[in-house]
Design a protein around this motif. Sequence first.
Motif, PDB file in Angstrom:
ATOM      1  N   ILE A   1       0.829  -1.271   0.096  1.00 39.42           N
ATOM      2  CA  ILE A   1       0.033   0.025   0.162  1.00 39.42           C
ATOM      3  C   ILE A   1       0.723   1.276  -0.026  1.00 39.42           C
ATOM      4  CG2 ILE A   1      -1.874   1.261   1.136  1.00 39.42           C
ATOM      5  CD1 ILE A   1      -2.675  -1.725   0.323  1.00 39.42           C
ATOM      6  N   VAL A   2       0.532   2.096  -0.997  1.00 43.01           N
ATOM      7  CA  VAL A   2       1.615   3.219  -1.056  1.00 43.01           C
ATOM      8  C   VAL A   2       0.706   4.489  -0.734  1.00 43.01           C
ATOM      9  CG1 VAL A   2       3.088   2.084  -2.767  1.00 43.01           C
ATOM     10  CG2 VAL A   2       1.188   3.659  -3.502  1.00 43.01           C
ATOM     11  N   ASP A   3       1.600   5.651  -0.633  1.00 46.35           N
ATOM     12  CA  ASP A   3       1.025   6.990   0.014  1.00 46.35           C
ATOM     13  C   ASP A   3       0.981   7.749  -1.387  1.00 46.35           C
ATOM     14  OD1 ASP A   3       3.470   7.627  -0.197  1.00 46.35           O
ATOM     15  OD2 ASP A   3       3.912   8.001   1.776  1.00 46.35           O
ATOM     16  N   GLU A   4       0.535   9.115  -1.120  1.00 44.11           N
ATOM     17  CA  GLU A   4       0.575   9.703  -2.538  1.00 44.11           C
ATOM     18  C   GLU A   4       1.808  10.141  -3.237  1.00 44.11           C
ATOM     19  OE1 GLU A   4       0.397  12.408   1.300  1.00 44.11           O
ATOM     20  OE2 GLU A   4      -0.465  10.611   0.489  1.00 44.11           O
ATOM     21  N   ASN A   5       2.895   9.648  -2.258  1.00 47.95           N
ATOM     22  CA  ASN A   5       4.357  10.036  -2.893  1.00 47.95           C
ATOM     23  C   ASN A   5       4.941   8.798  -3.349  1.00 47.95           C
ATOM     24  OD1 ASN A   5       4.395  12.957  -2.364  1.00 47.95           O
ATOM     25  ND2 ASN A   5       4.711  12.291  -0.103  1.00 47.95           N
ATOM     26  N   GLY A   6       4.077   7.673  -3.504  1.00 43.11           N
ATOM     27  CA  GLY A   6       4.526   6.457  -3.681  1.00 43.11           C
ATOM     28  C   GLY A   6       5.368   5.498  -2.665  1.00 43.11           C
ATOM     29  N   ARG A   7       5.467   6.179  -1.797  1.00 40.36           N
ATOM     30  CA  ARG A   7       6.333   5.312  -0.582  1.00 40.36           C
ATOM     31  C   ARG A   7       5.463   4.403   0.001  1.00 40.36           C
ATOM     32  NH1 ARG A   7       7.880  10.881   0.398  1.00 40.36           N
ATOM     33  NH2 ARG A   7      10.015  11.453  -0.510  1.00 40.36           N
ATOM     34  N   ILE A   8       5.992   3.254   0.629  1.00 42.74           N
ATOM     35  CA  ILE A   8       5.161   2.301   1.255  1.00 42.74           C
ATOM     36  C   ILE A   8       4.447   3.036   2.616  1.00 42.74           C
ATOM     37  CG2 ILE A   8       5.142   0.353   2.470  1.00 42.74           C
ATOM     38  CD1 ILE A   8       7.493  -0.826   0.463  1.00 42.74           C
ATOM     39  N   ALA A   9       3.393   2.826   2.796  1.00 43.70           N
ATOM     40  CA  ALA A   9       2.690   3.456   3.776  1.00 43.70           C
ATOM     41  C   ALA A   9       2.729   2.416   5.160  1.00 43.70           C
ATOM     42  CB  ALA A   9       1.102   3.445   3.452  1.00 43.70           C
ATOM     43  N   PRO A  10       2.497   3.231   6.191  1.00 41.82           N
ATOM     44  CA  PRO A  10       2.573   2.105   7.499  1.00 41.82           C
ATOM     45  C   PRO A  10       1.439   1.736   7.699  1.00 41.82           C
ATOM     46  CG  PRO A  10       2.975   4.839   8.044  1.00 41.82           C
ATOM     47  CD  PRO A  10       2.761   4.594   6.812  1.00 41.82           C
ATOM     48  N   VAL A  11       1.522   0.241   8.240  1.00 40.41           N
ATOM     49  CA  VAL A  11       0.250  -0.364   8.280  1.00 40.41           C
ATOM     50  C   VAL A  11      -0.936   0.308   8.887  1.00 40.41           C
ATOM     51  CG1 VAL A  11       1.387  -2.664   8.416  1.00 40.41           C
ATOM     52  CG2 VAL A  11       0.947  -1.334  10.704  1.00 40.41           C
ATOM     53  N   GLY A  12      -1.981  -0.103   8.691  1.00 37.91           N
ATOM     54  CA  GLY A  12      -3.407   0.757   9.163  1.00 37.91           C
ATOM     55  C   GLY A  12      -3.457   1.974   8.332  1.00 37.91           C
ATOM     56  N   THR A  13      -2.686   2.516   7.575  1.00 39.16           N
ATOM     57  CA  THR A  13      -3.009   3.562   6.585  1.00 39.16           C
ATOM     58  C   THR A  13      -3.614   3.356   5.545  1.00 39.16           C
ATOM     59  OG1 THR A  13      -0.804   4.516   7.774  1.00 39.16           O
ATOM     60  CG2 THR A  13      -1.713   5.730   5.627  1.00 39.16           C
ATOM     61  N   VAL A  14      -4.538   4.103   5.043  1.00 38.32           N
ATOM     62  CA  VAL A  14      -5.227   3.983   3.543  1.00 38.32           C
ATOM     63  C   VAL A  14      -4.085   4.512   2.505  1.00 38.32           C
ATOM     64  CG1 VAL A  14      -7.212   4.348   2.116  1.00 38.32           C
ATOM     65  CG2 VAL A  14      -7.562   3.993   4.736  1.00 38.32           C
ATOM     66  N   GLY A  15      -4.220   3.581   1.436  1.00 38.64           N
ATOM     67  CA  GLY A  15      -3.368   4.251   0.324  1.00 38.64           C
ATOM     68  C   GLY A  15      -3.801   3.397  -0.956  1.00 38.64           C
ATOM     69  N   GLU A  16      -2.903   3.517  -2.189  1.00 36.08           N
ATOM     70  CA  GLU A  16      -3.163   2.807  -3.231  1.00 36.08           C
ATOM     71  C   GLU A  16      -2.571   1.227  -3.153  1.00 36.08           C
ATOM     72  OE1 GLU A  16      -3.186   3.278  -8.111  1.00 36.08           O
ATOM     73  OE2 GLU A  16      -1.794   4.542  -6.763  1.00 36.08           O
ATOM     74  N   LEU A  17      -3.405   0.340  -3.548  1.00 41.71           N
ATOM     75  CA  LEU A  17      -3.099  -0.967  -3.859  1.00 41.71           C
ATOM     76  C   LEU A  17      -2.046  -1.141  -4.768  1.00 41.71           C
ATOM     77  CD1 LEU A  17      -3.276  -3.884  -2.605  1.00 41.71           C
ATOM     78  CD2 LEU A  17      -5.382  -4.102  -4.162  1.00 41.71           C
ATOM     79  N   HIS A  18      -0.989  -1.659  -4.723  1.00 40.94           N
ATOM     80  CA  HIS A  18      -0.232  -2.118  -5.791  1.00 40.94           C
ATOM     81  C   HIS A  18       0.263  -3.577  -5.561  1.00 40.94           C
ATOM     82  CE1 HIS A  18       1.876   2.088  -6.715  1.00 40.94           C
ATOM     83  NE2 HIS A  18       0.541   2.038  -6.694  1.00 40.94           N
ATOM     84  N   VAL A  19       0.398  -4.158  -6.633  1.00 41.73           N
ATOM     85  CA  VAL A  19       0.526  -5.757  -6.789  1.00 41.73           C
ATOM     86  C   VAL A  19       1.680  -6.145  -7.924  1.00 41.73           C
ATOM     87  CG1 VAL A  19      -1.757  -6.641  -5.675  1.00 41.73           C
ATOM     88  CG2 VAL A  19      -1.476  -6.284  -8.172  1.00 41.73           C
ATOM     89  N   ARG A  20       2.271  -7.210  -7.435  1.00 41.62           N
ATOM     90  CA  ARG A  20       3.310  -7.842  -8.347  1.00 41.62           C
ATOM     91  C   ARG A  20       3.397  -9.275  -8.362  1.00 41.62           C
ATOM     92  NH1 ARG A  20       9.441  -5.218  -8.131  1.00 41.62           N
ATOM     93  NH2 ARG A  20       9.328  -6.388  -6.019  1.00 41.62           N
ATOM     94  N   GLY A  21       3.645 -10.009  -9.399  1.00 39.69           N
ATOM     95  CA  GLY A  21       3.882 -11.331  -9.319  1.00 39.69           C
ATOM     96  C   GLY A  21       3.683 -12.160 -10.552  1.00 39.69           C
ATOM     97  N   TYR A  22       3.352 -13.478 -10.474  1.00 40.02           N
ATOM     98  CA  TYR A  22       3.431 -14.306 -11.711  1.00 40.02           C
ATOM     99  C   TYR A  22       2.009 -14.171 -12.382  1.00 40.02           C
ATOM    100  CZ  TYR A  22       0.574 -16.973  -8.725  1.00 40.02           C
ATOM    101  OH  TYR A  22      -0.636 -17.424  -8.012  1.00 40.02           O
ATOM    102  N   SER A  23       1.166 -13.650 -11.688  1.00 38.15           N
ATOM    103  CA  SER A  23      -0.276 -13.584 -12.532  1.00 38.15           C
ATOM    104  C   SER A  23      -0.655 -12.314 -13.096  1.00 38.15           C
ATOM    105  CB  SER A  23      -1.209 -13.999 -11.476  1.00 38.15           C
ATOM    106  OG  SER A  23      -1.479 -12.901 -10.680  1.00 38.15           O
ATOM    107  N   MET A  24       0.363 -11.573 -13.285  1.00 39.06           N
ATOM    108  CA  MET A  24       0.062 -10.223 -13.680  1.00 39.06           C
ATOM    109  C   MET A  24      -0.012 -10.461 -15.310  1.00 39.06           C
ATOM    110  SD  MET A  24       0.140  -8.182 -11.140  1.00 39.06           S
ATOM    111  CE  MET A  24      -0.288  -9.717 -10.060  1.00 39.06           C
ATOM    112  N   PHE A  25      -0.989  -9.267 -15.778  1.00 38.47           N
ATOM    113  CA  PHE A  25      -1.101  -9.556 -17.319  1.00 38.47           C
ATOM    114  C   PHE A  25       0.302  -8.956 -18.032  1.00 38.47           C
ATOM    115  CE2 PHE A  25      -1.285  -5.006 -16.803  1.00 38.47           C
ATOM    116  CZ  PHE A  25      -1.413  -4.218 -18.052  1.00 38.47           C
ATOM    117  N   LYS A  26       0.194  -9.470 -19.363  1.00 38.43           N
ATOM    118  CA  LYS A  26       1.405  -9.280 -20.262  1.00 38.43           C
ATOM    119  C   LYS A  26       1.290  -7.723 -20.581  1.00 38.43           C
ATOM    120  CE  LYS A  26       3.075 -12.043 -23.079  1.00 38.43           C
ATOM    121  NZ  LYS A  26       4.389 -12.800 -22.368  1.00 38.43           N
TER     122      LYS A  26
END
Length: 565
Positions: A395-420
């Motif tokens: 979860i990242v803040d408005e500056n793109g940094r990883i947010a502390p737990v319990g903080t609302v931010g944008e969800l980012h995901v990465r891994g084998y199932s991502m689209f091409k």
Amino acid sequence: MAAKKLTKSYIHVPRKHPFIGLTVGQQLYKMADKYPDKEMFVFYVDKERFTFKQMKEKSQQFAAALISKGLKKGDTIAIWGANHSEWIVAYYACMQLGVLLVPMRLEFPSSTVVALMNKLHCKAMILTRSPSNLVESAYECFPEFKNTSADHFKSASCPDVEFIITCCVPTLNLSSKRGVYSYDEFMTLGNETDMDNVIEVGMSLDMDDPCCMYFTSGSTGMPKPTVHSHHAMLNNTVVFGFGFRAEVENFDCDWDSGRFMAGITFSGGLFGVFLPLIRGCTTIVLYPIFDAEIMAEAIQNERVTHGIAMIHQIHDLVNLPNIETYDFSNFKLMCIGGSIIPYELQQKMNKLVQYTTINFGMTESMILFLGHPLDPQDKLDDAALYPVGGLETKIVDENGRIAPVGTVGELHVRGYSMFKYYMYDDVKTKEIKDHNGWIHSGDLAVMDKDGFIRIKGRIKEYIIKEGLNLAPAELESVLYKHQTVHAALVVGLPDERVGEEICACLRVDKTDPPTEEEIREFCRGKVNVKLIPKHVIFLDTFPVTATGKFSRIEVIEIVTKKLNL
């Protein structure tokens, strides 16, 4: 759960099961050899049953016909229609050749179908046997389809299309000279050499090659073609097929003898298609037309053990007046897709099935988070979901940094199932998928110290109805074309049955104001049918933000009060 309590909103969950390093076609051959006489698909409404061996042979026969027509790796063909056996046969055939099958959703207007087929350079169109109005829709796309007598089919609207395969017009006087084939006629085109080529091509494909395509909605309303690899499709299904989250131990989920009910259309879901390839289970197909009574009947008569359905289908099922008369004794687990299921609805479902759980995913990433029957009760009560194995979540803040737990931010995901990639759209691909491989979901979420995720809302203004992402901008652009409309804003309102319902908020000319039904009628045929507004609200003024934009939040508050929701 995370081994240590988290302080930052980042987690990588180890994957319990090894990856499958095959293509879909190669996996189909493997499973057909292992379970030749076991039922792979039951098309409940059509009363058709296919074993693993029969599905392999049918799909190879279709693939051979495609080769005889000159189709090769990298080509695209479209399919339009409801869930029938020809859909699966064509799908598996294309995946054995490296041909991308383009699944047109039934709710797409004809203009959208034509635009997408041209954008993706589709060389053919397959029409399934239903719905009944599909032929008329096809005539709108290809006027030549109705009256052509030329030696070769040629469409002015879709110049790349070379032939049409139709399963829905058995009485049509079809001839290969016109490039229009019945399904049965098309299946006879391939010869022995073509069949040998199917196997040769199928075995030469790589697991990272493009496998299939699904559509999502863009901010302008035009669906985006999302391309996935064989590796992504098979291995994301593994997560789903090994107990609805393999990282949780001690949960008895016997998929090998399971009978899985697919309550989602082939054009919008993958598990009914791919689960038999992973676990050797049988998929029970409910469509072409959803009916809660048919669902209940199929669960009983086909001894369904597991299933997936959308929130509106669950709503209709549990509210059947005679639901208690059906035998659901074999039904072990139902997974709800598309929306967070309301607590009251979940309690009703739990009376019918041993376990109920929910999932969250994106077209670009497939399943990301799953609830599990053995999760801590406080997580279940709060609709908290845990990442599937093998994926990274932050979860990242408005500056793109990883947010502390319990903080609302944008969800980012990465891994084998991502689209091409989005096909033929590098710009939009780079907008959502950064140079480090992270998918920027556009969803607001919060991660707790145990690594569980709670979805809080959307940065994007999508409306999720019946599990589909619908863009308000698509309807707004049409509403503005109405001669009496001065301002239009489309919002989603909570709805017990479909998740969110469409509400069109309008400021109109008071000298000759339209009625609600006139507005709906004006929209029909111009937008996705799911976007036809259930609610039409006329407002004198629209609240605005500090930057002068319409405030969706305030508008939702106003119309919610007006409708006593």
